[in-house]
Design a protein around this motif. Structure first.
Motif, short mmCIF file in Angstrom:
data_model
loop_
_atom_site.label_atom_id
_atom_site.label_comp_id
_atom_site.label_asym_id
_atom_site.label_seq_id
_atom_site.Cartn_x
_atom_site.Cartn_y
_atom_site.Cartn_z
N ASP A 5 37.46 104.23 44.19
CA ASP A 5 37.40 105.66 43.91
C ASP A 5 37.34 106.52 45.16
OD1 ASP A 5 34.88 104.99 44.72
OD2 ASP A 5 33.83 105.99 43.09
N GLU A 6 37.55 105.94 46.35
CA GLU A 6 37.64 106.71 47.58
C GLU A 6 38.68 106.06 48.48
OE1 GLU A 6 33.99 107.27 49.63
OE2 GLU A 6 33.09 108.53 48.08
N ALA A 7 39.42 106.88 49.21
CA ALA A 7 40.42 106.36 50.14
C ALA A 7 40.72 107.41 51.20
CB ALA A 7 41.71 105.97 49.41
N ILE A 8 41.06 106.95 52.40
CA ILE A 8 41.49 107.81 53.50
C ILE A 8 42.97 107.54 53.74
CG2 ILE A 8 41.22 108.42 55.92
CD1 ILE A 8 38.83 109.26 54.34
N ARG A 60 44.46 101.14 49.59
CA ARG A 60 43.86 100.14 50.47
C ARG A 60 44.95 99.39 51.24
NH1 ARG A 60 38.40 98.75 49.35
NH2 ARG A 60 37.37 100.74 48.93
N HIS A 61 46.16 99.39 50.69
CA HIS A 61 47.26 98.63 51.29
C HIS A 61 48.22 99.53 52.08
CE1 HIS A 61 45.70 95.53 48.69
NE2 HIS A 61 45.98 96.25 47.62
N GLN A 62 48.37 100.76 51.66
CA GLN A 62 49.23 101.70 52.39
C GLN A 62 48.45 102.98 52.62
OE1 GLN A 62 52.92 102.72 50.47
NE2 GLN A 62 53.59 104.03 52.16
N ARG A 63 48.31 103.33 53.89
CA ARG A 63 47.49 104.50 54.25
C ARG A 63 48.31 105.60 54.92
NH1 ARG A 63 41.90 103.44 54.33
NH2 ARG A 63 41.36 101.26 53.98
N VAL A 64 49.51 105.29 55.39
CA VAL A 64 50.32 106.26 56.12
C VAL A 64 51.54 106.62 55.29
CG1 VAL A 64 51.64 106.71 58.22
CG2 VAL A 64 49.54 105.33 58.33
N PHE A 65 51.79 107.92 55.15
CA PHE A 65 52.91 108.41 54.35
C PHE A 65 53.66 109.46 55.15
CE2 PHE A 65 49.67 106.84 51.55
CZ PHE A 65 50.37 106.15 50.58
N ARG A 66 54.97 109.28 55.26
CA ARG A 66 55.80 110.19 56.05
C ARG A 66 56.93 110.74 55.20
NH1 ARG A 66 54.72 109.34 61.54
NH2 ARG A 66 53.57 107.41 61.98
N MET A 78 77.77 124.52 60.25
CA MET A 78 77.23 123.62 59.23
C MET A 78 75.76 123.34 59.50
SD MET A 78 80.23 120.90 58.26
CE MET A 78 80.41 120.23 59.91
N ALA A 79 74.93 123.66 58.52
CA ALA A 79 73.49 123.41 58.65
C ALA A 79 73.19 121.95 58.39
CB ALA A 79 72.72 124.28 57.66
N GLY A 80 72.16 121.45 59.03
CA GLY A 80 71.73 120.08 58.80
C GLY A 80 71.09 119.93 57.43
N LYS A 81 71.13 118.73 56.90
CA LYS A 81 70.55 118.44 55.60
C LYS A 81 69.03 118.45 55.69
CE LYS A 81 70.61 114.90 51.97
NZ LYS A 81 71.12 113.55 51.60
N ALA A 82 68.37 119.03 54.66
CA ALA A 82 66.91 119.04 54.63
C ALA A 82 66.38 117.63 54.40
CB ALA A 82 66.41 119.98 53.54
N GLY A 83 65.24 117.33 54.99
CA GLY A 83 64.62 116.02 54.81
C GLY A 83 64.08 115.84 53.40
N ALA A 84 64.08 114.62 52.92
CA ALA A 84 63.57 114.33 51.57
C ALA A 84 62.04 114.41 51.57
CB ALA A 84 64.03 112.95 51.13
N ASP A 85 61.50 114.94 50.46
CA ASP A 85 60.06 115.00 50.29
C ASP A 85 59.50 113.60 50.02
OD1 ASP A 85 60.26 117.71 50.56
OD2 ASP A 85 59.99 118.17 48.43
N ASN A 86 58.23 113.42 50.31
CA ASN A 86 57.52 112.20 49.95
C ASN A 86 56.49 112.57 48.88
OD1 ASN A 86 56.13 109.78 49.77
ND2 ASN A 86 56.03 109.45 51.97
N VAL A 87 56.66 112.03 47.68
CA VAL A 87 55.76 112.34 46.57
C VAL A 87 54.86 111.12 46.33
CG1 VAL A 87 55.60 113.00 44.15
CG2 VAL A 87 57.49 113.86 45.55
N ILE A 88 53.56 111.33 46.45
CA ILE A 88 52.58 110.25 46.34
C ILE A 88 51.87 110.38 45.00
CG2 ILE A 88 50.59 109.16 47.43
CD1 ILE A 88 51.32 110.78 49.99
N ARG A 89 51.92 109.35 44.19
CA ARG A 89 51.26 109.38 42.89
C ARG A 89 49.78 109.00 43.04
NH1 ARG A 89 53.04 106.05 38.61
NH2 ARG A 89 53.19 104.37 40.15
#
Length: 345
Positions: A5-8, A60-66, A78-89
């Motif tokens: 019930d807690e995570a960093i 507990r297994h994955q702590r870093v999200f980019r 021509m504009a560069g393509k926007a970066g994809a979002d990272n959606v964390i459940r």
């Protein structure tokens, strides 16, 4: 699955793409001019509440999200393509705290709710933006802006309408088994409940409530003793507390009144507001007393406590008195909803 019930976690939004320095060069257009495009925006990092999850164990297994970086700008404007979002459940009921400031960023309390926790950087400008009457061939472009970086603390507070309080072996797990389909561990030794269990109590087709079995408290729980402090936060969301008391302790020495006062002291030590929350006494294990002694013992405790709130006498293992208790709980919530509806008019 292990209950966590807690995570960093650490989240990194995408950097913006760089602007482009480019010039239009075509055979019959001698003065083509600058045409460098803008960089794309970096991706954002979002948290998404998902009712299909009930623990933070995955973190507990994955702590870093980019999130993805934005692409650089290109020629021909021509504009560069926007970066994809990272959606964390994350589970419904997750509180998000910025560890750097100890500030609560948000509270995800409903399925599908989204929370932006790191903003992607803006893309840089291409040189086409810097053309002037004086400088017709600018060789200037700006780099992309960096995305946000944060360390976040995730805290899961279970979402339940009713929270069960009491000392170990008061019969809380047996009670939730008796009134719902939840199957927490039951045994004749303390601390059989090591994590919260949720059960849905169905009264009718459109009438139900969620009840939470919280691990038993002991004296000093608010100061870190036993398992209590780890789970006291889970009663913070409940609308009604059921204080389960063993009316017939087997040792013949334990004083139910002393145990009730001890639990009240721990609630006050953790959060004084919890003592003001509606709280009903549930005297359990009535089957261990003779029929003529049950009511007498319960009334004696109520009288000594000067208890002015509802109280009930039940035998969870025999399922005696549990259905009237559930009916009264449902009526309590129905009345709350009715009053809230009238106040909103």
């Amino acid at each position: 699955m292990k209950f966590v019930d807690e995570a960093i976690i650490h989240v990194y939004a995408g950097n913006g793409g760089n602007g482009c320095v480019g010039f239009r060069r075509e055979k019959f257009i001698p003065f083509g001019g600058p045409d460098g495009g803008d960089g794309g925006a970096g991706g954002n990092v979002w948290l998404l509440a998902d009712e299909g999850l009930n623990t933070l164990v995955d973190f507990r297994h994955q702590r870093v999200f980019r999130a993805q970086r934005g692409e650089n700008g290109m020629g021909r404007q021509m504009a560069g393509k926007a970066g994809a979002d990272n959606v964390i459940r994350v589970p419904v009921g997750t509180v998000v705290i910025n560890t750097a400031t100890d500030e609560e960023i948000g509270d995800l309390t409903s399925h599908g709710q989204r929370l932006l926790v790191a903003q992607g950087g803006q893309g840089g400008q291409g040189n086409m933006h810097f053309k002037t009457s004086v400088n017709r061939a600018p060789r200037k472009a700006t780099p992309g802006h960096p995305g946000d970086e944060r360390e976040l603390k995730l805290e899961l507070k279970v979402l339940a309408d009713v929270g069960l309080l009491g000392f170990p072996n008061a019969g809380k797990s047996t009670l939730i088994r008796a009134v719902s389909a939840a199957t927490p561990k039951v045994a004749d030794y303390p601390f059989t409940t090591l994590q919260p269990h949720l059960g849905v109590v169905r009264i009718g087709a459109d009438q139900s409530f969620v009840i939470a079995d919280i691990p038993g408290l002991i004296e000093g729980a608010a100061d870190g003793a036993g398992l209590g402090i780890q789970f006291l936060k889970h009663v913070a969301r409940t609308r009604l507390l059921l204080h389960v008391v063993d009316i017939a302790p087997l040792d013949g020495v334990t004083d139910p009144i002393a145990e009730i006062r001890a639990i009240e002291k721990e609630l006050k030590g953790y959060d004084p507001k919890l003592l003001k929350r509606p709280r009903w006494l549930v005297f359990n294990k009535a089957d261990l007393l003779a029929p003529e002694e049950r009511d007498k013992a319960a009334k004696a405790i109520v009288r000594k406590l000067r208890w002015k709130h509802p109280w009930y006498l039940v035998s969870a293992i025999a399922r005696e008195g549990t259905w009237p208790l559930c009916l009264d709980i449902q009526r309590f919530f129905d009345e709350q909803r009715r009053e809230a509806g009238e106040a909103a008019r």
